[in-house]
Design an enzyme around this catalytic site. Structure first.
Site, PDB file in Angstrom:
ATOM      1  N   ASP A 123      44.426  33.961  89.039  1.00  0.00           N
ATOM      2  CA  ASP A 123      44.086  32.778  88.261  1.00  0.00           C
ATOM      3  C   ASP A 123      42.652  32.831  87.737  1.00  0.00           C
ATOM      4  O   ASP A 123      42.400  32.567  86.558  1.00  0.00           O
ATOM      5  CB  ASP A 123      44.282  31.527  89.122  1.00  0.00           C
ATOM      6  CG  ASP A 123      43.797  30.275  88.423  1.00  0.00           C
ATOM      7  OD1 ASP A 123      44.557  29.711  87.623  1.00  0.00           O
ATOM      8  OD2 ASP A 123      42.636  29.874  88.652  1.00  0.00           O
ATOM      9  N   ALA A 151      45.528  28.338  85.388  1.00  0.00           N
ATOM     10  CA  ALA A 151      46.316  29.401  84.748  1.00  0.00           C
ATOM     11  C   ALA A 151      47.618  29.622  85.513  1.00  0.00           C
ATOM     12  O   ALA A 151      48.690  29.765  84.913  1.00  0.00           O
ATOM     13  CB  ALA A 151      45.514  30.694  84.677  1.00  0.00           C
ATOM     14  N   ASP A 152      47.548  29.666  86.833  1.00  0.00           N
ATOM     15  CA  ASP A 152      48.752  29.784  87.657  1.00  0.00           C
ATOM     16  C   ASP A 152      49.711  28.624  87.400  1.00  0.00           C
ATOM     17  O   ASP A 152      50.913  28.817  87.193  1.00  0.00           O
ATOM     18  CB  ASP A 152      48.384  29.783  89.149  1.00  0.00           C
ATOM     19  CG  ASP A 152      48.093  31.173  89.689  1.00  0.00           C
ATOM     20  OD1 ASP A 152      48.471  32.157  89.040  1.00  0.00           O
ATOM     21  OD2 ASP A 152      47.494  31.263  90.770  1.00  0.00           O
ATOM     22  N   LEU A 153      49.185  27.418  87.462  1.00  0.00           N
ATOM     23  CA  LEU A 153      50.038  26.243  87.388  1.00  0.00           C
ATOM     24  C   LEU A 153      50.625  26.055  85.993  1.00  0.00           C
ATOM     25  O   LEU A 153      51.789  25.660  85.846  1.00  0.00           O
ATOM     26  CB  LEU A 153      49.254  25.000  87.815  1.00  0.00           C
ATOM     27  CG  LEU A 153      48.703  25.045  89.247  1.00  0.00           C
ATOM     28  CD1 LEU A 153      47.898  23.797  89.559  1.00  0.00           C
ATOM     29  CD2 LEU A 153      49.821  25.221  90.263  1.00  0.00           C
ATOM     30  N   ALA A 156      53.405  28.452  85.597  1.00  0.00           N
ATOM     31  CA  ALA A 156      54.584  27.961  86.313  1.00  0.00           C
ATOM     32  C   ALA A 156      55.361  26.953  85.485  1.00  0.00           C
ATOM     33  O   ALA A 156      56.597  26.985  85.438  1.00  0.00           O
ATOM     34  CB  ALA A 156      54.156  27.335  87.637  1.00  0.00           C
TER      35      ALA A 156
END
Length: 381
Positions: A123, A151-153, A156
């Site tokens: 991230d 960035a991860d979320l 997702a």
């Protein structure tokens, strides 16, 4: 966090999500504190409503079991290091022949094309390379990331949208497909205001703290006992805000006559406003601004957020059962569907908590399940 968060969305919406984990240690998040009776507090919240199948994907038996599972699945989502699934012989090209309807979603740092395709992504790397860190925090300070792994979320949520779209497309044409989502592109996609400025003017966006990129005043300001945010984001809001602050003279000040002029002279504007707002507490300003329709709010720490009546009253925070920890408080789903509401059945599973049940569901008998367990290919919690 990207694929586990995606899996959580799908599970909340009713999917039967089987989390495939290494029998020796499981998901890395399981080793991340704080811990409750040896269980990761983060893991049991991030992986709610899922079942855990502990499976050694490096063993021939593990691969064979995984293929049987895939043949019965609608969707496979993964965010292992680029090339891992290909090296295991479990990438989309290897699986689609026996599972033509499979929707295979791969989340990576940089996508599958380009010079960075094989690089591992985190991230913070994506935040840095996407430009987000260049506009986060205060100017002339050390780089700062967004407080959550944005960035991860975001990846997702994009993966969730794409999976749901692919399922709908499969209903229409009967075909599965490959979905690719990258942390880098997901993070960059959020830079709407920044793209508008750069592509229009060539001006490089910079960090402005809490201040909006294109609207003023629209930021956090200091009060007598803390900080609050407000946004006079229309020409109608601007004169009303001036009256609330007792700064009627600003309404006729040419430096602040339009939004563009207020942006240009923002430092002087905020200095005038804060000279006033520092004289009264946050609560007084929230009441006064709200009374005239100016959007505003206090700045809460999470100690206040997780106890706020606006969230606790409708039951946004709720409990889910865990086989070891008992009742575990969860952040609820922000999705409110009238006919098919989201569910919260259970907290994140124990490692291999449902291994034997899942293996039996895909056709393995007790003798075969026992053999795999003795060989260390699977474990049951």
């Amino acid at each position: 966090m990207a694929v586990p968060f995606c899996g959580m969305q799908l599970a909340d919406l009713g999917a039967d999500v089987v989390k495939v984990e290494n029998p020796r240690g499981g998901d890395l998040t399981r080793q991340t504190g704080p811990f409750l009776d040896g269980e990761s507090s983060t893991f049991v919240r991030l992986n709610r409503n899922k079942r855990s199948l502990a499976l050694d994907l490096k063993s021939p038996d593990g691969k064979a079991v995984f293929r049987r599972l895939v043949e019965r699945a609608d969707v496979l989502i993964e965010n292992l290091r680029p090339g891992t699934m290909r090296n295991l012989g479990l990438d989309y090209a290897a699986l689609r022949a026996s599972a033509p309807g499979l929707i295979y979603c791969s989340v990576s740092g940089f996508g599958s094309v380009g010079p960075h395709a094989e690089r591992a992504g985190l991230d913070i790397i994506a935040q840095g390379m996407s430009g987000l860190m260049s506009i986060t925090g205060e100017a002339d300070r050390a780089p700062a990331k967004v407080g959550v792994p944005i960035a991860d979320l975001t990846s997702a949520l994009y993966a969730t949208i794409a999976v749901l779209a692919a399922l709908r497309a499969r209903e229409r044409d009967g075909q599965g497909q490959l979905i690719e989502v990258s942390l880098l592109e997901s993070a960059i996609s959020l830079a709407i205001w920044e793209a508008g400025r750069w592509f229009a003017t060539g001006e490089r966006p910079e960090a402005t703290g809490s201040a909006h990129q294109s609207i003023a005043p629209y930021q956090a300001v200091r009060a007598e006992n803390g900080w609050f945010t407000f946004g006079a984001n229309t020409q109608d809001h601007w004169p009303r805000a001036c009256d609330v602050f007792g700064l009627a003279e600003l309404k006729t000040d040419e430096r602040f006559a339009t939004n563009e002029r207020r942006l240009t002279n923002r430092a002087a504007l905020i200095a005038r406003i804060e000279a006033v707002t520092r004289t009264r507490p946050v609560e007084a300003w929230i009441e006064a601004l709200t009374a005239v329709g100016i959007p505003c709010g206090p700045i809460y720490g999470f100690d206040r957020v997780f106890t706020d009546a606006n969230l606790t009253a409708p039951g946004f925070f709720t409990d889910a059962p865990h086989p070891k920890l008992g009742s575990v408080r969860q952040i609820g789903s922000p999705l409110h569907l009238s006919a098919t509401p989201t569910r919260l059945q259970r907290a994140g599973p124990l490692l291999g908590g449902e291994s034997f049940a899942v293996l039996r569901e895909i056709g393995l008998d007790d003798a075969e399940v026992g053999r795999l367990a003795r060989a260390g290919v699977t474990v049951q919690a």
